[in-house]
Write an enzyme that holds these catalytic residues in place. Structure first.
Site, PDB file in Angstrom:
ATOM      1  N   CYS A 249      -5.370 -14.006  26.587  1.00 59.85           N
ATOM      2  CA  CYS A 249      -5.415 -14.169  28.041  1.00 59.85           C
ATOM      3  C   CYS A 249      -6.835 -14.308  28.584  1.00 59.85           C
ATOM      4  O   CYS A 249      -7.013 -14.538  29.781  1.00 59.85           O
ATOM      5  CB  CYS A 249      -4.710 -12.996  28.726  1.00 59.85           C
TER       6      CYS A 249
ATOM      7  N   GLU B 127       7.102   8.230 -20.081  1.00 61.00           N
ATOM      8  CA  GLU B 127       7.634   8.292 -18.712  1.00 61.00           C
ATOM      9  C   GLU B 127       6.661   7.641 -17.745  1.00 61.00           C
ATOM     10  O   GLU B 127       5.463   7.509 -18.067  1.00 61.00           O
ATOM     11  CB  GLU B 127       7.873   9.753 -18.326  1.00 61.00           C
TER      12      GLU B 127
ATOM     13  N   TYR C 205       8.090  17.026 -13.898  1.00 59.23           N
ATOM     14  CA  TYR C 205       7.840  16.501 -15.238  1.00 59.23           C
ATOM     15  C   TYR C 205       7.095  17.489 -16.154  1.00 59.23           C
ATOM     16  O   TYR C 205       6.758  17.156 -17.274  1.00 59.23           O
ATOM     17  CB  TYR C 205       7.078  15.173 -15.184  1.00 59.23           C
TER      18      TYR C 205
ATOM     19  N   LYS D  54      -2.803   3.403 -18.508  1.00 60.90           N
ATOM     20  CA  LYS D  54      -2.906   2.892 -17.143  1.00 60.90           C
ATOM     21  C   LYS D  54      -2.596   1.393 -17.072  1.00 60.90           C
ATOM     22  O   LYS D  54      -2.893   0.646 -18.004  1.00 60.90           O
ATOM     23  CB  LYS D  54      -4.332   3.107 -16.602  1.00 60.90           C
TER      24      LYS D  54
ATOM     25  N   CYS E 198     -10.031 -11.283  25.149  1.00 57.62           N
ATOM     26  CA  CYS E 198      -8.728 -11.358  24.485  1.00 57.62           C
ATOM     27  C   CYS E 198      -8.395 -12.813  24.173  1.00 57.62           C
ATOM     28  O   CYS E 198      -8.434 -13.659  25.068  1.00 57.62           O
ATOM     29  CB  CYS E 198      -7.681 -10.746  25.408  1.00 57.62           C
TER      30      CYS E 198
ATOM     31  N   CYS F 182      -7.620  -5.391  24.773  1.00 59.92           N
ATOM     32  CA  CYS F 182      -7.547  -6.267  25.943  1.00 59.92           C
ATOM     33  C   CYS F 182      -7.250  -5.381  27.148  1.00 59.92           C
ATOM     34  O   CYS F 182      -6.365  -4.528  27.097  1.00 59.92           O
ATOM     35  CB  CYS F 182      -6.432  -7.280  25.711  1.00 59.92           C
TER      36      CYS F 182
ATOM     37  N   LYS G 118       4.010   7.104 -14.796  1.00 65.85           N
ATOM     38  CA  LYS G 118       2.985   7.952 -14.174  1.00 65.85           C
ATOM     39  C   LYS G 118       3.097   7.725 -12.668  1.00 65.85           C
ATOM     40  O   LYS G 118       2.780   6.641 -12.164  1.00 65.85           O
ATOM     41  CB  LYS G 118       1.599   7.573 -14.691  1.00 65.85           C
TER      42      LYS G 118
ATOM     43  N   CYS H 200      -1.281  -9.707  30.381  1.00 68.06           N
ATOM     44  CA  CYS H 200      -1.616 -10.399  29.133  1.00 68.06           C
ATOM     45  C   CYS H 200      -0.319 -10.819  28.437  1.00 68.06           C
ATOM     46  O   CYS H 200       0.519  -9.970  28.119  1.00 68.06           O
ATOM     47  CB  CYS H 200      -2.431  -9.485  28.215  1.00 68.06           C
TER      48      CYS H 200
ATOM     49  N   ASP I  39       2.383   7.800  -8.815  1.00 67.10           N
ATOM     50  CA  ASP I  39       1.146   7.811  -8.038  1.00 67.10           C
ATOM     51  C   ASP I  39       1.328   8.658  -6.782  1.00 67.10           C
ATOM     52  O   ASP I  39       1.592   8.155  -5.696  1.00 67.10           O
ATOM     53  CB  ASP I  39       0.762   6.370  -7.677  1.00 67.10           C
TER      54      ASP I  39
END
Ligand code: IVH
Length: 719
Positions: free
Chosen positions: A439, A131, A243, A331, A436, A460, A133, A466, A135
């Protein structure tokens, strides 16, 4: 300063016993630190592959020097001890971990070991369940007489955390087992996870509300489950695959696959890819099929798991230190690749945040071409994490560097390390801009009110003029959870903004009128025609009437995500009242209006101040008022403040017969009460239906008033 490249470790076979002893201690400390970051902080600092390497080395050294194994060795522990935030729950059957296989040979060895241990004849082939695995994070759910009584995390495998109130909000988890013959005690185990698309959408909402951004779906599932306030968990799209099992007073089946069938019938979601295999070839074929499917699955997986099917054989095989002999995790190779960082681009967001993005020489990582990777912020580039601690061993990232890229949790590419040996001599530390790029205004790091340290984000300061911020605000304004205008997305906003056609929200609603008078019509533009323009105007018209919470969210005020916008809409009811209250609150923190705003459940000082700031700025208010001339904002149903339960906290428990739990919660919220998931000193009422268990007991212990369903109806009746 960049750290020096590390010396390659001495081969395990060459270590002296003293060297081995020193290294085992060092590895144990390092593994413990990463366990802590992974399990308790939901913020891993190294890749899974690098972590596996550390464990593999520690295991290999112990295998050579068995006399050096101590009780503190990582091989004797699973995960991290539980944090102090939740009550502790001992697991009567420990929640152990799985050994790893990394190659086909490791899988053959596993099957051979099983056969040898069971002394199977050459013709006896153990059936094995394969089955995916998942995460996510593992969870144990205890049912007594078919009723869910407890949900606990794994913790260190022996003691977990009580997350009962939180797990009750997950729709994949039944509150009652289906079928009449459930064992009196039944613990179902499995994985809590988040779908990739839900994770991306959650992060988007979190970014809008300037809240925690999660690195991958696993962390976001863990962070969402381990919330003190179960209503936050309830708002997160968590899912669960069952599971395995823990304590069982009776076993409904004799095989792993029989148990999984039964668990499915009892009302759980089990993984549909689970397959019964009969030989090593079958297992390896399963592995390769799943590896191929991996990118297209809706959820993250990091390998597959093989489990001996017969439960009497599982029992005979038993456990060795922290993992079963009857199961193994195969894995997948980490999805990493090496490439060159060509440039760092700075993007300016709606709230002025300067976000660096790595421009990479294109490279395939796990079957997907990657050209951009997130660099988060200035400190991240320097090798400093959000907590001020070094990341990547403190190594900074420079343009020209060769970097290792990984698709974290399959989704967002990240730079995991820099190959210092390949750093060009000319590579200079990256100078993060202090103005920035859009601008030219100053970009500053404000002080984070929570930590007192400079905020990780540089912003900014030219909020109003801006152009980059204005454009991003418009994109936010038309987005799905705000005004949601069909045919007006990021691409069209880019074009219309650049051409000066749409510079503010109100401009969207005057576009048709202006187009009628214009020389160059929208329909004459490249990519447009009479029909598409007609459709666009119709879509804009359809939004001339808008719900108050969408309007508030659409304004794009800092810290106002969808959730806060809904709270504000419910509190103020109409746009007129909202506007007036915000302006009044701007008169000072002592005003009634400010106190009222700050007192809304879920709105804190940071949010209140962001609103006040916005409304103190005449240009923002003018842009909003211009918009209000073009549209009608629908009032929201106001949370009542004059109901008998206004401001109270209510918990519903037991199997309610006169109304559903959702109905009851909605009624409570409409009447200005808060529906909570667990009983505490702050609870005002517990409404108990038949079969109420531990919550009723908690209420009695704490002296909280308990109501029957009829008493509740009488209390709220007619409201
Ligand atoms: S079985 C005694 N099956 O992997 C072993 N675990 O490394 C019971 N996991 O703690 C675990 N998918 O969090 C099992 N299909 C699966 C799994 C799975 C994910 C996780 C689980 C476990 C860890 C072990």
């Amino acid at each position: 300063m960049a750290a020096k490249p590390k010396k390659p470790p001495v081969a395990v076979e060459k270590l002296t016993e003293t060297q081995a002893k020193v290294e085992l201690v060092r590895l144990a400390l390092e593994i413990e630190r990463h366990n802590e970051a992974y399990y308790n902080e939901d913020a891993p600092k190294i890749s899974d592959a690098a972590y596996d390497e550390l464990r593999k080395r520690s295991d290999a050294i112990e295998a050579r020097f068995p006399g050096l194994v101590t009780r503190d060795s990582p091989s004797q522990k699973v995960g991290a001890a539980p944090t102090g935030r939740f009550a502790k729950v001992p697991h009567t059957v420990p929640m152990l971990s799985l050994g790893n296989a990394f190659s086909d040979e490791d899988v053959t060895d596993f099957v051979d070991r099983v056969r040898r241990f069971l002394k199977l004849g050459d013709d006896e082939i153990p059936a094995i369940v394969a089955e995916p695995k998942i995460d996510g994070l593992s969870l144990s759910l205890r049912y007594e007489d078919g009723e869910l009584v407890r949900g606990a995390t794994r913790g260190d495998g022996f003691t977990g955390e009580d997350v009962t109130a939180n797990v009750r909000t997950i729709s994949d988890i039944p509150h009652k087992l289906k079928g009449r013959n459930s064992p009196a005690v039944c613990e179902i185990r499995g994985e809590v996870y988040m779908l990739k698309e839900d994770f991306l959408a959650l992060n988007k909402r979190q970014a809008e509300a300037e809240d925690t951004i999660f690195a991958n779906p696993r962390n976001s599932a863990a962070g969402s489950l381990r919330q003190k306030d179960a209503s936050i968990t309830a708002s997160r799209p968590l899912k669960f695959f069952a599971y395995a099992w823990g304590e069982m007073s009776a076993m409904p089946a004799k095989t792993q696959h029989g148990m999984i069938d039964w668990i499915g019938k009892a009302g759980f979601v089990t993984n549909p890819l689970t397959t019964l295999c009969h030989d090593v070839e079958g297992l390896l074929k399963f592995y390769r099929d799943i590896e191929q499917k991996r990118a297209s699955l809706d959820y993250d997986i990091d390998g597959v798991v093989y489990k001996v099917d017969r439960l009497d054989w599982q029992e005979r095989l038993g456990f060795v230190s922290r993992s079963p002999r009857w199961a193994i995790a195969h894995k997948f190779a980490a999805e990493q690749a090496t490439t060159v960082l060509n440039d760092i681009e700075i993007q300016v967001g709606r709230t002025g945040a300067l976000t660096p993005v790595a421009k990479l020489a294109p490279v395939t990582v796990g079957g997907v071409v990657v050209q951009n990777a997130t660099l988060h912020n200035e400190d991240y580039i320097k090798g400093i994490g959000n907590d001020g601690q070094p990341i990547r061993d403190g190594v900074d990232i420079r343009v020209g560097d060769t970097v290792v890229v990984q698709r974290a949790g399959d989704v967002i590419p990240q730079i995991v390390s820099v190959v210092l040996d390949k750093r060009p001599k000319s590579a200079k530390p990256y100078q993060f801009p202090t103005v920035c790029p859009a601008c030219g205004s100053h970009a500053v790091r404000e002080e984070d009110p929570k930590s007192g340290r400079p905020d990780s984000v540089r912003r900014c300061t030219n909020t109003l003029a801006c152009p980059a911020q204005a454009k991003e605000r418009l994109k936010h304004f038309v987005a799905r959870n705000a005004f949601d205008i069909d045919g007006l997305g990021d691409k069209q906003i880019e074009e219309f903004f650049t051409d000066g056609l749409v510079m503010s929200p109100a401009d969207i609603f005057t576009l048709e009128k202006r187009d009628a008078r214009a020389q160059k019509k929208l329909a004459d533009r490249e990519g447009y025609g009479t029909t598409s323009v007609r459709n666009l105007f119709a879509a804009i018209d359809a939004r001339r009437s808008i719900a108050l919470h969408r309007f508030i969210f659409g304004l794009g005020i800092r810290h106002i995500g969808e959730g806060n916008a809904k709270l504000l809409a419910r509190h103020y009811g109409t746009v007129e009242d909202f506007r007036a209250a915000m302006i009044a609150a701007g008169e000072g923190e002592e005003t009634e209006a400010y106190r009222d705003l700050n007192g809304i459940e879920g709105v804190g000082t940071v949010v209140a101040n962001a609103l006040v700031e916005f409304f103190k700025e005449p240009h923002s208010v003018k842009a909003m008022d211009d918009l209000l001339k073009e549209i009608t904002v629908q009032p929201a149903e106001k949370a009542k403040t004059d109901s008998p339960i206004a401001g109270k906290t209510v918990v519903f428990t037991g199997s309610l017969e006169k109304f559903t739990r959702d109905e009851a919660k909605a009624t409570a919220e409409r009447l200005g009460a808060k529906a909570a998931g667990s009983v505490s000193k702050k609870t005002d009422y517990v409404v108990a239906g038949p079969g109420a268990g531990s919550k009723l007991a908690d209420a009695e212990k704490l002296g909280v008033k308990v109501l029957t369903e009829d008493e509740w109806l009488a209390l709220v009746g007619g409201s």
